[in-house]
Design an enzyme around this catalytic site. Structure first.
Site: not given
Ligand code: PLP
Length: 391
Positions: A324, A198, A236, A150
């Site tokens: 931080c 996600s 649900t 990410n």
């Molecule tokens: N895994 C990665 C690589 C992510 O970038 C993120 C969110 O930034 C997540 C998991 C977590 O996803 P969510 O925000 O839907 O819980």
């Protein structure tokens, strides 16, 4: 002032078509999909259509799609399910650069007596496949390695990784939260057992995610309650968001080429311009093996937070790798794992584009960033004329 949103790895806007498709389920069609009456029961068809749309994007079987509340829940579920399904095995392998949804769960599990191997990465953010092979033992319940990082956008060779893991008959999970919708994925070809995604990273709403579970994979639910999701997750269904995610996946498929050509071109334009205009700027992460929308650049001798605040004043949203922690600014665990020097890790900025990013926005950011860095360097105690010679 117009907002220029280059923080799409944090979250994305909802596609207007997705929002339209969701609205009936937030208004008139509020029935519970588990109800016997048609008012609720027919809603289940919409949930199942979403399952098919999502399966379509990743070439899976709709029965392999489990709806969750987010990427974090999907990641947590994968880890806990593996350990519960193989109670004699007490070892997990992951990497030092995973999202906190994996790392903090691993930390929690290690306190409970499980052993965790964190594979290191090199200066480009890549893992060594031989180290992975050597780390697998008969005690290993699961290997969990992200599809794409990410922070840096680095993409891992998941096909090779999955092959190594499956040859040893160990479960393999990949956190593909940042990859789904940006890269083509084919789970009929890719031998992963579980995969997380996600909604809010691909222009669907927040609060919905998926755990793909390959048919035949041993599974234990994390959320225990009603019989929803064929007994694999109680609660649900978040119908409107599930419907939205389905359409977001269908739309993402249509934009996949654009993402990998035009979005990538704009990303490269921004990256090349900043690296050439700003002295002492360094690209973090593998140059080729990368998501098409992400660039992470360190501007040496300045604080990322300072850059973000000044960019914010100009309406530009980006993100810094630092966080931080207990009052002091800590550089990101990803950049530290890559061995990025302190002076560079502190000044790292992630720009993450989307299909909504325009050329005019990129041109504006190219004009805006260099004077911001100059201004901060003027007041930086670590910046001197000598630094210019470094480049
Ligand atoms: N895994 C990665 C690589 C992510 O970038 C993120 C969110 O930034 C997540 C998991 C977590 O996803 P969510 O925000 O839907 O819980």
């Amino acid at each position: 002032m117009k907002t220029i949103y280059l923080d799409n790895n944090a979250t994305t806007c909802i596609d207007p078509i997705v929002l339209d498709k969701m609205m009936p389920f937030l208004k008139d069609r509020y029935g519970n999909p588990s109800s016997m009456h048609d008012f609720g029961g027919t809603v289940m068809h919409d949930v199942d259509r979403a399952r098919e749309q999502i399966a379509g994007l990743i070439n899976a079987d709709p029965r392999e799609i489990l709806f969750t509340s987010c990427g974090t829940e999907s990641d947590n579920t994968a880890l806990l399910s593996a350990l519960e399904s193989y109670p004699d095995k007490r070892h997990i392998i992951t990497t030092r650069v995973e999202h906190s949804a994996i790392l903090n769960m691993c930390k929690h599990l290690s306190k409970k007596g499980y052993s965790i191997t964190y594979l290191p990465v090199d200066h480009e953010g890549m893992i060594d496949l031989r180290q992975l092979e050597e780390a697998i033992t008969p005690d290993t319940a699961l290997v969990s390695i992200m599809y794409a990082n990410n922070e840096t956008g680095v993409v891992y060779p998941i096909d090779k990784i999955a092959q190594i893991v499956k040859e040893r008959s160990v479960l393999f999970h990949t956190d593909a939260v940042q990859a789904v919708g940006k890269l083509p994925l084919d789970l009929k070809e890719l031998p992963v057992d579980m995969l997380s995604l996600s909604g809010h990273k691909l222009h669907a709403p927040k609060g919905v995610g998926v755990l793909y579970i390959r048919r035949g994979t041993r599974f234990q639910p994390y959320i225990i309650g009603g019989h929803q999701e064929h007994g694999r997750r109680g609660g649900t269904e978040n119908v409107a968001s599930i419907v939205g995610l389905g359409y977001a996946c269908e739309i993402a498929q249509k934009h996949m080429d654009y993402e990998n050509t035009e979005v990538k071109r704009l990303r490269d334009k921004l990256e090349n311009a900043l690296l050439s205009i700003v002295p002492n700027s360094i690209l973090n992460g593998h140059r080729e093996m990368r998501l098409p929308n992400t660039t992470n650049i360190s501007f040496e001798y300045v604080e990322g937070e300072g850059i973000l605040l000044l960019l914010n004043e100009k309406g530009v949203c980006a993100s810094s790798g630092s966080a931080c922690t207990s009052g002091s600014i800590e550089p990101s665990h990803v950049l530290r794992a890559m061995g990025v020097p302190f002076t560079a890790a502190h000044g790292s900025i992630r720009f993450s584009l989307s299909r909504y990013t325009t050329e005019a926005e990129i041109d504006f950011v190219i004009k805006t960033v260099p004077p911001v860095i100059d201004r901060l360097r003027e007041i930086s105690p670590f910046w001197g004329k000598d630094n210019l010679a470094v480049r």
